[in-house]
Design an enzyme around this catalytic site. Structure first.
Site, PDB file in Angstrom:
ATOM      1  N   LYS A 138     -15.220  10.375  12.845  1.00 52.51           N
ATOM      2  CA  LYS A 138     -14.705  11.741  12.717  1.00 52.51           C
ATOM      3  C   LYS A 138     -15.055  12.274  11.336  1.00 52.51           C
ATOM      4  CE  LYS A 138     -10.735  14.707  12.121  1.00 52.51           C
ATOM      5  NZ  LYS A 138     -11.410  15.360  10.972  1.00 52.51           N
ATOM      6  N   VAL A 182      -3.773  10.172  -0.437  1.00 51.31           N
ATOM      7  CA  VAL A 182      -2.735   9.149  -0.299  1.00 51.31           C
ATOM      8  C   VAL A 182      -1.759   9.533   0.809  1.00 51.31           C
ATOM      9  CG1 VAL A 182      -0.761   8.066  -1.436  1.00 51.31           C
ATOM     10  CG2 VAL A 182      -2.907   8.380  -2.697  1.00 51.31           C
ATOM     11  N   THR A 206      -2.174  11.368   3.479  1.00 51.44           N
ATOM     12  CA  THR A 206      -2.733  11.178   4.817  1.00 51.44           C
ATOM     13  C   THR A 206      -2.925   9.704   5.126  1.00 51.44           C
ATOM     14  OG1 THR A 206      -3.867  13.306   4.628  1.00 51.44           O
ATOM     15  CG2 THR A 206      -4.615  11.826   6.361  1.00 51.44           C
ATOM     16  N   GLU A 233      -9.532   4.249   1.423  1.00 55.28           N
ATOM     17  CA  GLU A 233     -10.042   4.641   0.110  1.00 55.28           C
ATOM     18  C   GLU A 233      -9.409   5.986  -0.209  1.00 55.28           C
ATOM     19  OE1 GLU A 233     -14.099   6.143  -2.014  1.00 55.28           O
ATOM     20  OE2 GLU A 233     -14.328   4.511  -0.546  1.00 55.28           O
ATOM     21  N   CYS A 262     -12.831  11.236  -6.002  1.00 54.08           N
ATOM     22  CA  CYS A 262     -11.671  10.377  -6.245  1.00 54.08           C
ATOM     23  C   CYS A 262     -11.879   9.460  -7.436  1.00 54.08           C
ATOM     24  CB  CYS A 262     -11.351   9.567  -4.995  1.00 54.08           C
ATOM     25  SG  CYS A 262     -12.716   8.548  -4.401  1.00 54.08           S
ATOM     26  N   GLU A 311      -3.078  13.899  -8.748  1.00 54.89           N
ATOM     27  CA  GLU A 311      -4.508  14.096  -8.508  1.00 54.89           C
ATOM     28  C   GLU A 311      -4.760  15.555  -8.147  1.00 54.89           C
ATOM     29  OE1 GLU A 311      -8.180  11.973  -6.178  1.00 54.89           O
ATOM     30  OE2 GLU A 311      -6.384  12.442  -5.006  1.00 54.89           O
TER      31      GLU A 311
END
Length: 486
Positions: A180, A233, A235, A254, A289, A390
């Site tokens: 996806k 994070v 999700t 990740e 990230c 973040e």
């Protein structure tokens, strides 16, 4: 590689069972160029039924794929890499138009993902079991076997790179894959599907485009025991919860980062400033990230480093992502731009000092699209939100330090632990600091390089599992123990 204008607008399709299809819903997701807000194409808006069809096709194809020899599977991957290379210009055009990222950065992404396919194709023979010493009347050994159907969900910032990286290791290990792509930048993945349909056996790779319904359906499908996700994070945690409600699954994540860069007093101020700008990934608008977005600078060199960084950041060329001299493109979406703008307001309100950027660029060419200047805050404290959370945007926070124990404590004080950088000419300081940092990938006197085969992944809430090396390949297999009585 060059831009191919006749690629756009693009009408992508899903790949299910070797066929290019529209969604069973009949609905579409329209794609917009972040730099211009122009329509550039559409992809199907998939449903739970589309995911079920893709998993069914993957499950049917997987046994025959696993029965192929390592050499045969590797040959398919090399042929896919060759086919992608033949259409690299088209992939490049789609990526730049769909993401807002600069053509310079995207060239590297495309060449790297093609190399990654070839790397994993050559790694297949390393997927080995073991023999275990025991008694004279027994032989004990282990085998590595694929999970079966693997689900991979990838992020918007490096669409084709993450998609191609994501399929390489599970395929060479003998799994089939349901991929996806991000609904924000799905066009290149549909071209990957078109190319794969001509190279791979039907059903081995399936690509389902869509939003939350597609992701949730893939996560919760009981026949998908192995999952990988790249994203936030929040999700990632939701995926763990949701998957656990239907089956026991192996999940690698990740996730985000709020990565520290610690500059010691013996480091060259100019070298630190240069590395700090590079480490922020302004070439990706900070949408990475691994960006070292918290720069801890020792008192002895702090003021000089801040001044140098401000000048370097103000000189970054923002503009047309298709221009070869552009050093920073457009933010990926309006919603993400608004989030970045909000963090600038937060930083000012908390008392941080804005030393560069902080607003939409002025001048012709920036009237439409999602543009934001590369931005630097100084006088940042670790208790400020811009140092804790973040942002995933072009905002660098600079913090001052004088005590090594304190700076390490501050560096480790966030929920993340993905990457870090340590700059010093004292190897003892470098190694001692690196050992104490709670991060999965640390550079010493460097930033942003990721050597082929070196495992990549995070500590704490930055994720689970390691990718990009032999560890990733093994993670797409289950270990079976076999005991033979002699």
């Amino acid at each position: 590689m060059k831009r191919i204008d006749n690629v756009l607008p693009a009408t992508g399709k899903m790949l299910i069972g070797g066929e290019l299809r529209e969604s069973l819903s009949g609905n579409w997701i329209e794609c917009m160029n972040p730099a211009t807000e122009d329509y550039i194409g559409k992809v199907p808006s998939g449903t739970e039924a589309d995911v079920a069809s893709a998993v069914k096709a993957a499950e049917a194809a997987q046994p025959a794929w696993a029965e192929l020899s390592v050499a045969q599977r590797a040959d398919h991957l090399r042929r896919l890499a060759d086919a992608l290379e033949m259409r690299a210009d088209e992939l490049l055009t789609l990526e730049v138009a769909d993401t807002g990222n600069s053509i310079t950065g995207m060239r590297g992404d495309i060449s790297a993902c093609i190399d990654r396919l070839r790397y994993f194709a050559g790694l297949g023979y390393e997927l080995q079991g073991h023999t275990i010493p025991g008694s004279a009347d027994k032989l004990s050994l282990t085998l590595r076997e694929p999970y079966g159907v693997v689900g991979r969900i990838v992020a918007f910032n490096h669409p084709i790179a993450m998609a191609t990286h994501g399929i390489a290791s599970p395929l060479v290990a003998g799994n089939s894959v349901v991929l996806k792509p991000s609904e924000q930048c799905p066009l290149s993945a549909t071209l990957l599907g078109e190319i794969a349909a001509q190279v791979l056996p039907p059903g081995v790779l399936n690509i389902v485009t869509g939003g939350v319904e597609v992701g949730s359906s893939l996560v919760r499908h009981p026949r998908v025991k192995r999952l990988s996700f790249v994203g936030s994070v929040r999700t990632g945690m939701a995926i763990q919860r949701s998957a656990a409600e239907v089956a026991v699954k192996s999940i690698s994540l990740e996730l985000g980062g709020k990565n520290p860069f610690i500059a010691f007093p013996d480091a060259s101020p100019d070298a630190v400033a240069e590395a700090a700008v590079a480490g922020m990934n302004f070439i990706w608008q900070g949408q990475s990230c691994s960006s070292t977005s918290r720069l801890f600078v020792h008192d002895a060199i702090h003021d000089e480093v801040v001044s140098l960084i401000a000048r370097k950041v103000q000189a970054i060329r923002i503009g047309d992502p298709f221009a070869s001299d552009t050093q920073m493109g457009a933010i990926n979406s309006r919603a993400h731009l608004e989030k970045i703008e909000q963090y600038v307001k937060i930083g000012k309100a908390e008392g941080a000092r804005l030393v560069a950027g902080g607003s939409r660029p002025a001048g012709q060419g920036f009237e439409r699209g999602f543009w934001f200047e590369p931005t630097v805050f100084a006088d940042v404290r670790q208790d400020m939100r811009i140092a804790q959370e973040e942002i995933f945007g072009p905002i660098l926070s600079i913090l001052r330090w004088s005590d090594i124990d304190e700076v390490i404590e501050l560096a480790n004080s966030v929920e993340y632990g993905l990457t870090a950088a340590v700059w010093t000419s004292d190897i003892k300081n470098a190694l001692r600091t690196a050992k104490r940092l709670q991060c999965g990938y640390i550079w010493v006197n460097g930033v942003n390089t990721q050597t082929r085969g070196v495992p990549f992944g995070g500590f704490k809430n930055s994720g689970t599992g390691r990718e990009r090396g032999i560890e990733e390949l093994y993670s797409y297999t289950e270990e079976k123990s076999l005991q033979i009585f002699l």
